[in-house]
Design a protein around this motif. Sequence first.
Motif, PDB file in Angstrom:
ATOM      1  N   PHE A  97       0.844  -1.203   0.000  1.00 45.94           N
ATOM      2  CA  PHE A  97       0.000   0.000   0.000  1.00 45.94           C
ATOM      3  C   PHE A  97       0.879   1.253   0.000  1.00 45.94           C
ATOM      4  O   PHE A  97       0.630   2.203  -0.748  1.00 45.94           O
ATOM      5  N   GLU A  98       1.917   1.239   0.802  1.00 43.12           N
ATOM      6  CA  GLU A  98       2.807   2.395   0.919  1.00 43.12           C
ATOM      7  C   GLU A  98       3.514   2.696  -0.394  1.00 43.12           C
ATOM      8  O   GLU A  98       3.553   3.856  -0.833  1.00 43.12           O
ATOM      9  N   ILE A  99       4.079   1.684  -1.059  1.00 46.09           N
ATOM     10  CA  ILE A  99       4.829   1.932  -2.296  1.00 46.09           C
ATOM     11  C   ILE A  99       3.906   2.239  -3.469  1.00 46.09           C
ATOM     12  O   ILE A  99       4.370   2.662  -4.533  1.00 46.09           O
ATOM     13  N   ASN A 100       2.612   2.028  -3.277  1.00 44.30           N
ATOM     14  CA  ASN A 100       1.637   2.374  -4.312  1.00 44.30           C
ATOM     15  C   ASN A 100       0.862   3.637  -3.956  1.00 44.30           C
ATOM     16  O   ASN A 100      -0.295   3.811  -4.348  1.00 44.30           O
ATOM     17  N   GLY A 101       1.544   4.534  -3.232  1.00 45.21           N
ATOM     18  CA  GLY A 101       0.963   5.846  -2.949  1.00 45.21           C
ATOM     19  C   GLY A 101      -0.199   5.818  -1.980  1.00 45.21           C
ATOM     20  O   GLY A 101      -1.042   6.730  -1.983  1.00 45.21           O
ATOM     21  N   ASN A 102      -0.283   4.769  -1.141  1.00 43.87           N
ATOM     22  CA  ASN A 102      -1.387   4.631  -0.183  1.00 43.87           C
ATOM     23  C   ASN A 102      -2.750   4.653  -0.875  1.00 43.87           C
ATOM     24  O   ASN A 102      -3.703   5.275  -0.394  1.00 43.87           O
ATOM     25  N   GLU A 103      -2.798   3.962  -2.005  1.00 41.97           N
ATOM     26  CA  GLU A 103      -4.045   3.840  -2.764  1.00 41.97           C
ATOM     27  C   GLU A 103      -4.208   2.403  -3.253  1.00 41.97           C
ATOM     28  O   GLU A 103      -3.245   1.747  -3.644  1.00 41.97           O
ATOM     29  N   SER A 179       0.765   2.079  -8.839  1.00 37.99           N
ATOM     30  CA  SER A 179       2.119   2.585  -9.075  1.00 37.99           C
ATOM     31  C   SER A 179       3.069   1.483  -9.534  1.00 37.99           C
ATOM     32  O   SER A 179       3.908   1.681 -10.419  1.00 37.99           O
ATOM     33  N   HIS A 180       2.946   0.329  -8.910  1.00 38.85           N
ATOM     34  CA  HIS A 180       3.642  -0.886  -9.337  1.00 38.85           C
ATOM     35  C   HIS A 180       2.537  -1.895  -9.621  1.00 38.85           C
ATOM     36  O   HIS A 180       2.175  -2.680  -8.753  1.00 38.85           O
ATOM     37  N   ASP A 201       8.783  -5.528 -11.158  1.00 37.73           N
ATOM     38  CA  ASP A 201       7.786  -5.454 -10.082  1.00 37.73           C
ATOM     39  C   ASP A 201       7.646  -6.795  -9.377  1.00 37.73           C
ATOM     40  O   ASP A 201       7.467  -6.854  -8.157  1.00 37.73           O
ATOM     41  N   LYS A 202       7.748  -7.890 -10.136  1.00 37.09           N
ATOM     42  CA  LYS A 202       7.667  -9.210  -9.509  1.00 37.09           C
ATOM     43  C   LYS A 202       8.774  -9.384  -8.471  1.00 37.09           C
ATOM     44  O   LYS A 202       8.538  -9.860  -7.355  1.00 37.09           O
ATOM     45  N   LYS A 203       9.987  -8.980  -8.824  1.00 33.88           N
ATOM     46  CA  LYS A 203      11.113  -9.092  -7.890  1.00 33.88           C
ATOM     47  C   LYS A 203      10.905  -8.191  -6.674  1.00 33.88           C
ATOM     48  O   LYS A 203      11.254  -8.563  -5.552  1.00 33.88           O
ATOM     49  N   LEU A 204      10.336  -7.017  -6.893  1.00 35.04           N
ATOM     50  CA  LEU A 204      10.059  -6.111  -5.778  1.00 35.04           C
ATOM     51  C   LEU A 204       9.062  -6.742  -4.808  1.00 35.04           C
ATOM     52  O   LEU A 204       9.279  -6.763  -3.590  1.00 35.04           O
TER      53      LEU A 204
END
Length: 218
Positions: A97-103, A179-180, A201-204
């Motif tokens: 959630f955080e790395i996707n802009g809290n959305e 975002s990801h 993104d998969k690795k992230l």
Amino acid sequence: MKMGNESEINIQDGKIPELEKMDFSASSFDNEVYKSFFNTESYIDLVDEATRHKKSAILDVFNETMQIGDPRLDLLSNEYFRLSQENKYLSFFERVFEINGNEAYIDFAGEDDKRKIIQSIDNDFEALDKIDRLIYMNQIDIINNGDNYIYKINNINLLKLFIKGFLREKIWNSLYFNSHPLILVSGYDLSLPIIFDNDKDKKLYEKIANENNLFLRI
């Protein structure tokens, strides 16, 4: 006597989080994962298609598919074990959630009748924790008065409610992060299908899963 802002109560702390109505006609999202999320009629078919293109995985507490006779299978029917694993998933999605802009965005399009959605909420009500019941029931008017079936989530507690519903097999929907790009689909036995856009993104997401003692099974 007040001792500065640190002693003041934030009035937002008492507000129950709500889904946000969206106007997707003005959306700037432009990736294949989003288009799949918005346009699909069957998430089973979508997961199958993503699997064929090597763009899907299973988020799981186990790092391998278990065969018949594996003693770990008994854990999946053990309520204590299942509930004890939830914090791993909640921590994972808190970071997502955080790395996707809290959305995030949730799709209720599995039902073409909003009365069935409301009935589903009523049926699931008793299986949720008390604070989650307050949040969940607060969404009825929003869904009932909305013009579409996809809503924005901008509160982590609201997101965690749906994640717990997925894990307890009480809420059958899908979530999208932009975002990801990632689609999360509800599943069985603590195994949640996810669909991603690219290997980076998969690795992230795999790194975040491993940091929370979870695995992405390809």
